[in-house]
Motif scaffolding. Structure first.
Motif, short mmCIF file in Angstrom:
data_model
loop_
_atom_site.label_atom_id
_atom_site.label_comp_id
_atom_site.label_asym_id
_atom_site.label_seq_id
_atom_site.Cartn_x
_atom_site.Cartn_y
_atom_site.Cartn_z
N SER A 80 0.82 -1.21 0.00
CA SER A 80 0.00 0.00 0.00
C SER A 80 0.86 1.27 0.00
O SER A 80 0.59 2.21 -0.75
CB SER A 80 -0.92 -0.01 1.22
N ALA A 81 1.91 1.29 0.83
CA ALA A 81 2.78 2.47 0.90
C ALA A 81 3.57 2.66 -0.39
O ALA A 81 3.79 3.80 -0.81
CB ALA A 81 3.74 2.32 2.09
N LYS A 82 3.99 1.58 -1.02
CA LYS A 82 4.72 1.69 -2.28
C LYS A 82 3.84 2.26 -3.38
O LYS A 82 4.26 3.10 -4.17
CB LYS A 82 5.29 0.34 -2.71
N ARG A 83 2.58 1.83 -3.43
CA ARG A 83 1.65 2.38 -4.41
C ARG A 83 1.43 3.87 -4.17
O ARG A 83 1.34 4.65 -5.12
CB ARG A 83 0.33 1.63 -4.36
N MET A 84 1.30 4.26 -2.89
CA MET A 84 1.14 5.69 -2.58
C MET A 84 2.36 6.48 -3.02
O MET A 84 2.23 7.58 -3.58
CB MET A 84 0.91 5.88 -1.07
N ALA A 85 3.54 5.95 -2.76
CA ALA A 85 4.77 6.66 -3.14
C ALA A 85 4.91 6.75 -4.65
O ALA A 85 5.37 7.77 -5.17
CB ALA A 85 5.98 5.95 -2.53
N ASP A 86 4.50 5.72 -5.37
CA ASP A 86 4.58 5.75 -6.83
C ASP A 86 3.61 6.77 -7.43
O ASP A 86 3.89 7.34 -8.48
CB ASP A 86 4.30 4.36 -7.41
#
Length: 125
Positions: A80-86
């Motif tokens: 979830s955090a990686k998708r937000m950062a992307d």
């Protein structure tokens, strides 16, 4: 008006004694060249999100303390955090990836541990 040596001179135009051709540009003598608008100092990287930090911490704790539950939570939070950062909604992409990797490693260790425990339990009968 004509001068004695054959050059015409108009009386209503000012004479140019400094050989300049108009007003000084803002970047004239004594001034440094200014960068174009929008090319100043780079913006600071966004701060890591709480999900990314929690993912990494739970991944570490999942490898050490609770190898079944915490790695799964770390993996979910990390994705979830990686998708937000992307998408640019927050920082901490590296922490999110670390949480994902440690979550996967923790899940694999838990699966291996469960398999070994099952084999030993079946072999005891």
């Amino acid at each position: 008006m004509t001068s004695t040596d054959g050059e015409e001179r108009m009386s209503d135009q000012p004479t140019d004694t400094n050989n300049t051709t108009g007003p000084q540009a803002p970047n004239g003598p004594g001034y440094a060249a200014q960068p174009p608008a929008g090319y100043g100092y780079p913006m600071a990287a966004p701060l890591p999100s709480g999900k990314a930090t929690a993912s990494m911490v739970l991944g570490i704790l999942g490898l050490i303390l609770i190898p079944i539950i915490l790695p799964i939570i770390a993996l979910c939070l990390g994705i979830s955090a990686k998708r937000m950062a992307d998408r640019g909604e927050g920082g901490g992409r590296g922490q999110a990836v670390a949480g994902i990797v440690m979550g996967i490693i923790g899940i694999v260790f838990a699966a291996i541990g469960a398999t070994v425990a099952t084999i030993q339990a079946v072999g005891a009968f």
